[in-house]
Scaffold this motif. Structure first.
Motif, PDB file in Angstrom:
ATOM      1  N   GLY A 139       0.722  -1.183  -0.021  1.00 17.86           N
ATOM      2  CA  GLY A 139       0.156   0.033  -0.071  1.00 17.86           C
ATOM      3  C   GLY A 139       0.886   1.317  -0.049  1.00 17.86           C
ATOM      4  O   GLY A 139       2.206   1.193  -0.108  1.00 17.86           O
ATOM      5  N   ASN A 140       0.039   2.319   0.047  1.00 18.52           N
ATOM      6  CA  ASN A 140       0.834   3.525   0.026  1.00 18.52           C
ATOM      7  C   ASN A 140       0.713   4.436   1.450  1.00 18.52           C
ATOM      8  O   ASN A 140       0.315   5.509   1.403  1.00 18.52           O
ATOM      9  CB  ASN A 140       0.288   4.555  -1.127  1.00 18.52           C
ATOM     10  CG  ASN A 140       0.203   3.679  -2.303  1.00 18.52           C
ATOM     11  OD1 ASN A 140       1.483   3.278  -2.935  1.00 18.52           O
ATOM     12  ND2 ASN A 140      -0.900   3.356  -3.204  1.00 18.52           N
ATOM     13  N   GLY A 141       1.054   3.910   2.284  1.00 17.25           N
ATOM     14  CA  GLY A 141       0.874   4.452   3.526  1.00 17.25           C
ATOM     15  C   GLY A 141      -0.408   4.315   4.361  1.00 17.25           C
ATOM     16  O   GLY A 141      -1.420   3.812   3.433  1.00 17.25           O
ATOM     17  N   ALA A 142      -0.584   4.822   5.399  1.00 19.71           N
ATOM     18  CA  ALA A 142      -1.683   4.680   6.263  1.00 19.71           C
ATOM     19  C   ALA A 142      -2.662   5.961   5.974  1.00 19.71           C
ATOM     20  O   ALA A 142      -2.233   6.797   5.928  1.00 19.71           O
ATOM     21  CB  ALA A 142      -1.424   4.548   7.790  1.00 19.71           C
ATOM     22  N   GLY A 143      -4.023   5.485   5.925  1.00 21.09           N
ATOM     23  CA  GLY A 143      -5.072   6.445   5.522  1.00 21.09           C
ATOM     24  C   GLY A 143      -6.065   6.340   6.539  1.00 21.09           C
ATOM     25  O   GLY A 143      -6.030   5.598   7.573  1.00 21.09           O
ATOM     26  N   ILE A 144      -6.967   7.254   6.743  1.00 22.04           N
ATOM     27  CA  ILE A 144      -8.030   7.331   7.486  1.00 22.04           C
ATOM     28  C   ILE A 144      -9.427   6.655   6.631  1.00 22.04           C
ATOM     29  O   ILE A 144      -9.714   7.189   5.591  1.00 22.04           O
ATOM     30  CB  ILE A 144      -8.577   8.827   8.153  1.00 22.04           C
ATOM     31  CG1 ILE A 144      -7.207   9.449   8.770  1.00 22.04           C
ATOM     32  CG2 ILE A 144      -9.580   8.815   8.880  1.00 22.04           C
ATOM     33  CD1 ILE A 144      -7.376  10.686   8.985  1.00 22.04           C
ATOM     34  N   ALA A 145      -9.895   5.701   7.274  1.00 24.82           N
ATOM     35  CA  ALA A 145     -10.912   5.077   6.448  1.00 24.82           C
ATOM     36  C   ALA A 145     -12.080   5.399   7.155  1.00 24.82           C
ATOM     37  O   ALA A 145     -12.365   5.762   8.208  1.00 24.82           O
ATOM     38  CB  ALA A 145     -10.885   3.502   6.736  1.00 24.82           C
ATOM     39  N   VAL A 146     -13.136   5.559   5.927  1.00 24.86           N
ATOM     40  CA  VAL A 146     -14.575   5.972   6.347  1.00 24.86           C
ATOM     41  C   VAL A 146     -15.474   5.132   5.732  1.00 24.86           C
ATOM     42  O   VAL A 146     -15.080   4.734   4.558  1.00 24.86           O
ATOM     43  CB  VAL A 146     -14.860   7.619   6.006  1.00 24.86           C
ATOM     44  CG1 VAL A 146     -14.049   8.539   6.829  1.00 24.86           C
ATOM     45  CG2 VAL A 146     -14.759   8.034   4.679  1.00 24.86           C
TER      46      VAL A 146
END
Lengths: 243, 252, 224
Positions: free
Chosen positions: B208-215
C-alpha cells in the motif's frame, strides 16, 4: 429467503476452507477427548485417595486447569514452553533446534493437543469421581465380603460402575471440548471458526458466521449419537425406571 | 430461521439498556488500541500513540468534538460499516482490496515494511525458500508474503506480538512487519544485539501507499474535511512535532 | 497491590469488568433458565418443543460464535429497522450472549431440579386445594433451589471463564487488559500467569462460597 441464498453462496465460495477447518476441529476433539479420558481415570482415583500426598497434587492440578481460562493455558504452553527450552540452551537457537524436544515444540498441533488433553482430563475427572462415589455402598460391601482386595474392587466394581454412571456427563465434557477448539487460532492453526474468520475478513460479511451453525449442529449431533450408543451398550443392564 | 431471528431481535431490544442514539455532532473514531507505538492503551487506561495524537490534532483543526472507540483489528472494518464509529484511524494501509470496502483519506504517514531475523542468521531477501516466516493475519504484510514468496513456510498469527514471540523463541526464522512497529518491539527485547534487519526496507504496491483514515463508502464530506485538516497540520508544524515525539525519522 | 509495571490498577479494572459481566449474566441467565425450564415442562406442545430446540442450539454452538452472531447480527438488524443509529454496545451484546448460553444450560439444571421434587408433595398440595400456581410458588420453587444449586455452581464457574471470550466485541475485561498490558510492556508470560492466578483465585473463592451455601440450603433435610 434472501438470507438463505446468500448463505449458500458463501458456503460455496469457501467450502474447501471450511472442510479443512472442520477436519482440524474433529481431529483435535477426538484425540484430546480420548487422551483426556485416559488421564482422567488415574486423576479421579487420585482425588479419591485417602493419602493426601496423592490426593493433594491431584486437587491442585484440578483447580489450576479447571480454574483458569483455556486460552491462558494454550498461550502459556505454546509460547511459554519453547522460551523455557531456549533459556535452558542459553539462547542458542540452532542448538535448541537440534534438541530432542524441538520437533514436538515446533508442531502447533501437538502442543494444542497437549493443552486440550490436560484441560479436558481435569474436567472429565470430576464426573468420573462423582460416578465412583455414587456406586451404591451395598455393592462395595458385597465385593469386599467376597474377599476382593481394594485394587480388585476398584478394577472390577468401582471403575466399571462409576464410568457407566458418568457417561452422560462425559458427553457434555466432549461437547465443551469441541466448542473450545475455536481457541487454536492462537497457535496459527485454522479450525472451523478460524476458517469463518478468514472468510469474514475477506468478504466483511458477518453472515459467514451463520454458515457455521449447521456445521456445529452436525458435530454435536454426532457426539450425542455416539454417547447415546455407548450408554445403550454399557447401561443395557439397567432397568429403565418408568415414570 | 425466522423464529430465531425474531427471538434474537426481541432479546436484543429488551437488553439495549446500554444502547443509545448517536450524537450527531460528535465524531467517533475507531482504533485498535494494541499496536504500539501507533495506538495503544497505557497503564492509566488512556489511549496513546501517533495515530491518537494525529487524530486529536485533526479534530482540533476541524473544530469537532471527537470520541475514541477501541475495537479488535479483525472486526474494525465491519464495526465501521455497522456505524459503531465514523472513521478508523488505526494505521490502516491504503490498498486496493480495502478500497472496495471503505473510502480513504490521503495518507497520513508512510512506513515501509521490514524483515527481521535473529542476529547472525545472514538471510537474503532473494533466498528465503523454506524459511519459517511469521506475519500478522489479514495485514498487508501477510498479503505481500502470500503473493511474493510462495515457497516460504508462512505462519499467520492473530497478533504481531505473537509472531514476534515466536521469532524470539526460535520457531520462526524471520518476521515481516511494519518497520516502525517491529522496531519498537526490538528495542524492548534486546535491540540490535539480538536481531537484525534482512536486506533493505520493503516497498511494494501490495503493502500500500501508507496509512490512511478510513470512512464508510460515500462519506465524501468527511474525507474532504480530514484531508483539509491534514494539509493544515502538516503546514503549521503540528504534524512534525508529533512525528518527532515518536520517531527519530520522518514518516510523512 | 503489586505494581506489575504500572498495569496493576488496569488489571484490577479488568477484574471488576469480568465480575460485573459475570454477575449481570448470572442474574439474567437464571431468569432465562427458569422461564425456559417452565416452558419446556409446559403442556403447550409447540412452546415446549421450540424452547427445547433453541436451548439445545445455544448449548451446542461455541460461545464465541453466539457472541459474534448477536453482536453483528443484531446490529445490522437494528440498522435496517431504525433510521437513527442505535448502538448495540459490547457490554449488551456480551451480556446477552453469556446470559442466553447460561440460561440454556441452567434450564436443564432447573428442569432436573423440578423433577426431583417428590411427586407425593405436589399431590398432597393439590389435595389441599392449592391452585397449580400456588403449588408452583409454595412447593416447587422454594425446594427446587436445593437440587439446582450444585449444577448452577458449576455453570457459574464456566461463566466466569467464558467472560474472556467477549473481548472480541471490544470489552475491556481481564483478558483484554492482559493482552493490552502485554503489547505495551512486552512481557507476556508475567501477565498471562497473573491472569491465570486471578481466575484461579476467583474460582477458589466461588467454590468455597458455594460449598457454604449448599450446606446452608440442606439444613434440616436428609438428602439421599
Amino acid at each position: 429467503m434472501d438470507l438463505i441464498s446468500s448463505l449458500l453462496e458463501l458456503a460455496q465460495d469457501y467450502w474447501p476452507q471450511f472442510l479443512r477447518g472442520l477436519w482440524t476441529t474433529v481431529q483435535l476433539t477426538v484425540l484430546s477427548c480420548l487422551l483426556g479420558f485416559c488421564l482422567a481415570i488415574p486423576l479421579a482415583l487420585a482425588r479419591l485417595s485417602k493419602n493426601w500426598l496423592i490426593s493433594g497434587p491431584a486437587l491442585v492440578y484440578s483447580v489450576c486447569f479447571r480454574g483458569s481460562p483455556l486460552l491462558v493455558q494454550v498461550f502459556l504452553i505454546y509460547y511459554g514452553l519453547p522460551s523455557v527450552l531456549l533459556q535452558f540452551y542459553g539462547g542458542d537457537v540452532p542448538a535448541m533446534r537440534e534438541s530432542f524436544f524441538w520437533p514436538l515444540l515446533n508442531a502447533p498441533f501437538m502442543l494444542a493437543l497437549i493443552a486440550f488433553t490436560l484441560n479436558t482430563g481435569a474436567y472429565m475427572a470430576e464426573p468420573i469421581r462423582g460416578g465412583i462415589q455414587s456406586v451404591p455402598n451395598g455393592e462395595r460391601e458385597a465385593a469386599l465380603a467376597c474377599g476382593m482386595s481394594p485394587r480388585l474392587l476398584t478394577r472390577r466394581v468401582l471403575l466399571p460402575r462409576g464410568l457407566r454412571i458418568a457417561i452422560p456427563a462425559l458427553s457434555n465434557e466432549t461437547i465443551l471440548t469441541m466448542k473450545a477448539t475455536t481457541l487454536v487460532s492462537l497457535v496459527t492453526m485454522l479450525d472451523l471458526m478460524g476458517a469463518a474468520g478468514r472468510a469474514f475478513t475477506q468478504t466483511y460479511d458477518s453472515k459467514v458466521y451463520l454458515v457455521l451453525v449447521p456445521f456445529y449442529l452436525v458435530l454435536i449431533w454426532a457426539i450425542a449419537r455416539i454417547f447415546a450408543l455407548l450408554e445403550k451398550r454399557y447401561n443395557r443392564y439397567l432397568v429403565r425406571k418408568t415414570v | 430461521m425466522k423464529k430465531i431471528v425474531l427471538a434474537l431481535a426481541t432479546l436484543g431490544i429488551a437488553l439495549t439498556s446500554g444502547a443509545y442514539a448517536q450524537n450527531a455532532k460528535t465524531l467517533r473514531l475507531g482504533t485498535e488500541g494494541a499496536y504500539p507505538p501507533f495506538n495503544f492503551t497505557d497503564k492509566n487506561g488512556k489511549l496513546q500513540g501517533f495515530d491518537i495524537e494525529i487524530g486529536d490534532a485533526l479534530c482540533a483543526e476541524m473544530k469537532r468534538k471527537c470520541d475514541w472507540v477501541t475495537q479488535d483489528w479483525d472486526g474494525i472494518i465491519p464495526a465501521l460499516k455497522a456505524k459503531k464509529f465514523d472513521a478508523i484511524i488505526a494505521s490502516m494501509s491504503i490498498n486496493e482490496k480495502r478500497k472496495k470496502e471503505v473510502d480513504f483519506s490521503d495518507r497520513y504517514y508512510f512506513t515501509p515494511g521490514m524483515m527481521v531475523a535473529r542476529k547472525g542468521s545472514g538471510y537474503k531477501q532473494s533466498d528465503l525458500k523454506g524459511k519459517a516466516v511469521g506475519v500478522q493475519l489479514e495485514t498487508t504484510h501477510s498479503q505481500f508474503m502470500e503473493a511474493r514468496y510462495k515457497d516460504v513456510n508462512l505462519k499467520q498469527y492473530k497478533t504481531q506480538e505473537e509472531a514476534n514471540l515466536d521469532l524470539a523463541n526460535g520457531r520462526l526464522d524471520l518476521v515481516m512487519a511494519d518497520s516502525a512497529v517491529i522496531d519498537d518491539w526490538i528495542k524492548a527485547n534486546g535491540g540490535s544485539a539480538k536481531f537484525e534487519r534482512v536486506g533493505d526496507f520493503v516497498r511494494d504496491p501490495i503493502l500500500g501507499n501508507g496509512a490512511g483514515i478510513a470512512v464508510r463508502k460515500g462519506d465524501k464530506d468527511l474525507v474532504a474535511a480530514f484531508n483539509k485538516a491534514l494539509t493544515a497540520i502538516k503546514a503549521n508544524g503540528t504534524y512534525t512535532k508529533i512525528n518527532n515525539k515518536y520517531f527519530d525519522f520522518d514518516i510523512r | 497491590m503489586i505494581d506489575l509495571q504500572g498495569f496493576g490498577p488496569q488489571l484490577l479494572e479488568g477484574v471488576l469488568m469480568t465480575l460485573r459481566l459475570a454477575a449481570v449474566s448470572l442474574f439474567l441467565g437464571i431468569i432465562i433458565g427458569l422461564a425456559a425450564a417452565i416452558a419446556k415442562m409446559s403442556s403447550i406442545r409447540w412452546l415446549a418443543r421450540g424452547v427445547d430446540i433453541l436451548t439445545n442450539l445455544l448449548r451446542g454452538l461455541p460461545e464465541l460464535l453466539t457472541i459474534l452472531i448477536l453482536y453483528y447480527g443484531v446490529q445490522n438488524l437494528f440498522n435496517a429497522i431504525f433510521e437513527d443509529f442505535v448502538e448495540v454496545d459490547g457490554f449488551t451484546a456480551g451480556v446477552a450472549a453469556l446470559s442466553l448460553v447460561f440460561g440454556s444450560y441452567a434450564s436443564e439444571t432447573f428442569r432436573g431440579a423440578f423433577l426431583a421434587i417428590p411427586i407425593g408433595q405436589i399431590e398432597a398440595a393439590k389435595s389441599f386445594g392449592m391452585s397449580p400456581f400456588t403449588v408452583f410458588r409454595r412447593i416447587q420453587l422454594p425446594q427446587m433451589w436445593r437440587y439446582a444449586l450444585p449444577g448452577l455452581g458449576n455453570l457459574w464457574l464456566v461463566l466466569i471463564k467464558d467472560t474472556s471470550l467477549v473481548s472480541v466485541v471490544g470489552l475491556q475485561e481481564l483478558m483484554r487488559k492482559t493482552q493490552i498490558a502485554t503489547s505495551v510492556t512486552k512481557s507476556p508470560f508475567t501477565f498471562y500467569s497473573v491472569a491465570a492466578l486471578i481466575f484461579i483465585a476467583i474460582t477458589v473463592v466461588s467454590t468455597l462460597f458455594l460449598r457454604w451455601i449448599e450446606k446452608k440450603s440442606r439444613r434440616g433435610v436428609r438428602m439421599g
